[in-house]
Design an enzyme around this catalytic site. Sequence first.
Site, PDB file in Angstrom:
ATOM      1  CG  PHE A 122      -1.856   1.232   1.169  1.00  0.00           C
ATOM      2  CD1 PHE A 122      -3.060   1.153   0.475  1.00  0.00           C
ATOM      3  CD2 PHE A 122      -1.518   2.431   1.771  1.00  0.00           C
ATOM      4  CE1 PHE A 122      -3.909   2.253   0.384  1.00  0.00           C
ATOM      5  CE2 PHE A 122      -2.365   3.530   1.686  1.00  0.00           C
ATOM      6  CZ  PHE A 122      -3.563   3.447   0.992  1.00  0.00           C
ATOM      7  CG  ASP A 207       5.642   3.784   1.890  1.00  0.00           C
ATOM      8  OD1 ASP A 207       5.608   4.379   2.984  1.00  0.00           O
ATOM      9  OD2 ASP A 207       4.663   3.741   1.110  1.00  0.00           O
ATOM     10  CE  LYS A 236      -1.275   5.663   7.534  1.00  0.00           C
ATOM     11  NZ  LYS A 236      -0.859   5.097   6.249  1.00  0.00           N
TER      12      LYS A 236
HETATM   13  C1  LIG Z   1      -1.016   5.386   4.878  1.00  0.00           C
HETATM   14  C2  LIG Z   1       0.076   5.013   3.956  1.00  0.00           C
HETATM   15  C3  LIG Z   1       0.351   5.763   2.791  1.00  0.00           C
HETATM   16  C4  LIG Z   1      -0.530   6.909   2.356  1.00  0.00           C
HETATM   17  O1  LIG Z   1      -0.486   7.985   3.233  1.00  0.00           O
HETATM   18  P1  LIG Z   1      -1.619   9.117   3.170  1.00  0.00           P
HETATM   19  O2  LIG Z   1      -1.162  10.106   4.189  1.00  0.00           O
HETATM   20  O3  LIG Z   1      -2.919   8.470   3.482  1.00  0.00           O
HETATM   21  O4  LIG Z   1      -1.587   9.677   1.804  1.00  0.00           O
HETATM   22  C5  LIG Z   1       1.447   5.402   2.023  1.00  0.00           C
HETATM   23  N1  LIG Z   1       2.232   4.364   2.366  1.00  0.00           N
HETATM   24  C6  LIG Z   1       2.005   3.625   3.461  1.00  0.00           C
HETATM   25  C7  LIG Z   1       2.922   2.501   3.808  1.00  0.00           C
HETATM   26  C8  LIG Z   1       0.905   3.910   4.295  1.00  0.00           C
HETATM   27  O5  LIG Z   1       0.660   3.147   5.359  1.00  0.00           O
END
Ligand SMILES: *Cc1c(COP(=O)(O)O)cnc(C)c1O
Length: 379
Positions: A122, A207, A236
Amino acid sequence: MNTFGPPKLVLARGEGAHVWDVDGREYVDFLGGIAVNTLGHNHPALVAAVSDQLSTLGHTSNFFTTRPAVELAERLLSICSQPDAPEGRVFFANSGSEANEAAIKLSRLTGRTKIVVMQDAFHGRTMGSLALTAKAAYREPFEPLPGDVTWIPFGDVEALRGAVDEQTAAVVIEPLQGEAGVNVAPTAYLRAAREVTSAAGALLWFDEVQSGMGRTGHWLASAPSGVQPDVVTLAKGLGGGLPIGACLAWGEAAHLFGPGNHGTTFGGNPVVCAAALAVLDTIEKESLLDHATAVGERLRAGVGADARVTDVRGEGLLVGLTLAAEKAPEVVAAAQDAGWIVNATGGDRVRMAPPLVVSFDDVDALVAAWPGILDAAGA
Ligand SMILES: *Cc1c(COP(=O)(O)O)cnc(C)c1O
């Protein structure tokens, strides 16, 4: 708009790891705004940092910079770099998706286009980050998306070796997959990814939007592996609830962007940078990395002791459970009825990501309530 379905609750206020709805009912928050409320709710250090900065200077354009933005960039590079890291640079954005957009654009400036991503990954919902997100149901209504994306199974070194070549711009890995239901990448996999990308001249991009900033008991989930990536994206938990994202890059990758290549109006805003600095300071002052490790172990052992839980994964306070039955949504509902906020990442998968300040007492109380929650859910 109806992007989220009906809200489960209308929340009114919070304190530490506890929240109250508009009817005054109390819940213990074991989701933390999906791994965002690092310091819980209403933490005095965060409130003071935001209030002080807003009453000093709330916004400038990116023609200018501010002390909080510079300090935060330096601080992030110092806590996210391995000892052997080359010089790094930071681009500030407003969310995880935007941090990832920056990393996608940066990787295109290598002159290559192919991006290798993990099945179940994701990476966000904007068109670029969505192109790297695995779930077909999220992607398909919006195709065509940016292309040249190759999918490989998470953790499979041979598949990685087969997929990465001289056309590969970047390999993207969540060292701890969050949305997929909490899957931890083995250290050997991260090390192999470093070796394979270096050999092919491709960028290694972690990420750590969900897994970074203390969530796993380390500043980065990848830190214990000793692997220095070329790019790390954060968001986050970094702002403790204020919207901020960051794209960090080291060595040659840090110099790919030049003036005019990328931009943002709000990115690097001094209020959110001051908030992030307060989050990082408080994690250090309150020893929250060690606390996350200790309390997370207790949580995993406690909820995992029930025979209806067949698997417990995660590090620190990013916890994923697999249930014997496809009852995760029912468990989430039963937990809420009993005063606990948790989340389902799949039919049989429950995720917990409480604030790093969650107490041993709160964890023990959830562990005590857990069998009753599973009973009520028919799990
Ligand atoms: C939540 C998340 C995103 C997206 O972040 P947003 O602030 O919702 O755009 C991208 N990568 C990972 C691993 C995430 O958990």
